[in-house]
Design an enzyme around this catalytic site. Structure first.
Site, short mmCIF file in Angstrom:
data_model
loop_
_atom_site.label_atom_id
_atom_site.label_comp_id
_atom_site.label_asym_id
_atom_site.label_seq_id
_atom_site.Cartn_x
_atom_site.Cartn_y
_atom_site.Cartn_z
N HIS A 74 0.77 -1.26 0.03
CA HIS A 74 0.00 0.08 0.05
C HIS A 74 0.74 1.35 0.10
CE1 HIS A 74 -3.29 -2.51 2.27
NE2 HIS A 74 -3.60 -2.12 1.13
N LYS A 97 -17.15 -6.05 5.85
CA LYS A 97 -15.75 -6.90 6.09
C LYS A 97 -15.53 -6.68 7.71
CE LYS A 97 -12.95 -6.19 2.11
NZ LYS A 97 -11.80 -5.47 1.83
N ARG A 142 -2.37 -6.27 -8.18
CA ARG A 142 -1.27 -7.10 -7.96
C ARG A 142 -1.18 -8.21 -8.90
NH1 ARG A 142 -3.25 -7.57 -1.92
NH2 ARG A 142 -5.14 -7.21 -3.19
N SER A 183 -2.91 -7.58 3.28
CA SER A 183 -3.06 -7.25 4.82
C SER A 183 -3.53 -8.68 5.39
CB SER A 183 -4.23 -6.36 4.99
OG SER A 183 -3.97 -4.91 4.37
#
Ligand code: ADP
Length: 161
Positions: free
Chosen positions: A18, A42, A91, A129
């Site tokens: 990030h 979430k 990614r 994460s």
């Protein structure tokens, strides 16, 4: 007119992947707002305020980066902040479909706001994460994945769980 972008995400917690996107964004844009989106679907380990504090520690010293917490739609907060661009990181191919869906929905909602993608650096292409939390939960070091302040917070958080 200032060139302002919003970099939205969950950042639970911020990783070096990030941070790399934020740093690169801060060279391209006059101002980068890192927006922690509160998403009730979430489950997160850190509270929005804890996530904000960690990002602020990581980006300390950059004068064109600001961190905010928002429970609004990303396009709405972008409009309020005068941002015409949403910044996202990519990614692997697996990110593509999800990102295409969000970018298309956002375009539908606000034609004027453009989503811009930056490719991750090769060394962060596997980094998320969730992976960091998983590795830390087994007691292994995460020094090469996150900033020292995040490493400490994560260790403390897992200890007190
Ligand atoms: P979200 O829940 O919206 O996916 P994240 O905090 O996981 O939020 O990620 C925010 C943005 O940062 C997303 O565009 C994501 O693809 C990107 N990102 C996450 N990890 C990396 C990384 N290692 N390299 C580049 N971009 C990344």
């Amino acid at each position: 007119m200032a060139n302002i972008c919003v970099y939205p995400g969950t950042f639970d917690p911020i990783t070096n992947g990030h941070f790399d996107i934020i740093k690169r964004g801060s060279k391209l844009f006059d101002k980068v707002y890192v927006v922690i989106s509160i998403n009730s679907n979430k489950t997160t380990l850190f509270t929005p305020e804890e996530r904000k504090q960690m990002i602020e520690e990581v980006v300390a010293g950059f004068d064109n980066i600001e961190v905010l917490v928002s429970d609004e739609l990303t396009v709405d907060i972008a409009k309020e902040l005068g941002a015409s661009t949403l910044l996202r990181g990519l990614r692997a191919i697996t990110d593509f479909e999800y990102e295409l869906q969000i970018a298309s929905a956002n375009r539908q909602l606000e034609e004027e706001i453009e989503t811009v993608f930056m490719m991750t650096k090769a060394e962060y292409s596997f980094l998320s994460s969730s992976i960091v939390k998983e590795i830390a939960s087994y007691g292994r070091g995460i020094k090469s994945f996150v900033s020292p302040c995040v490493e400490k917070r994560l260790r403390d958080k897992l200890k007190n769980k």
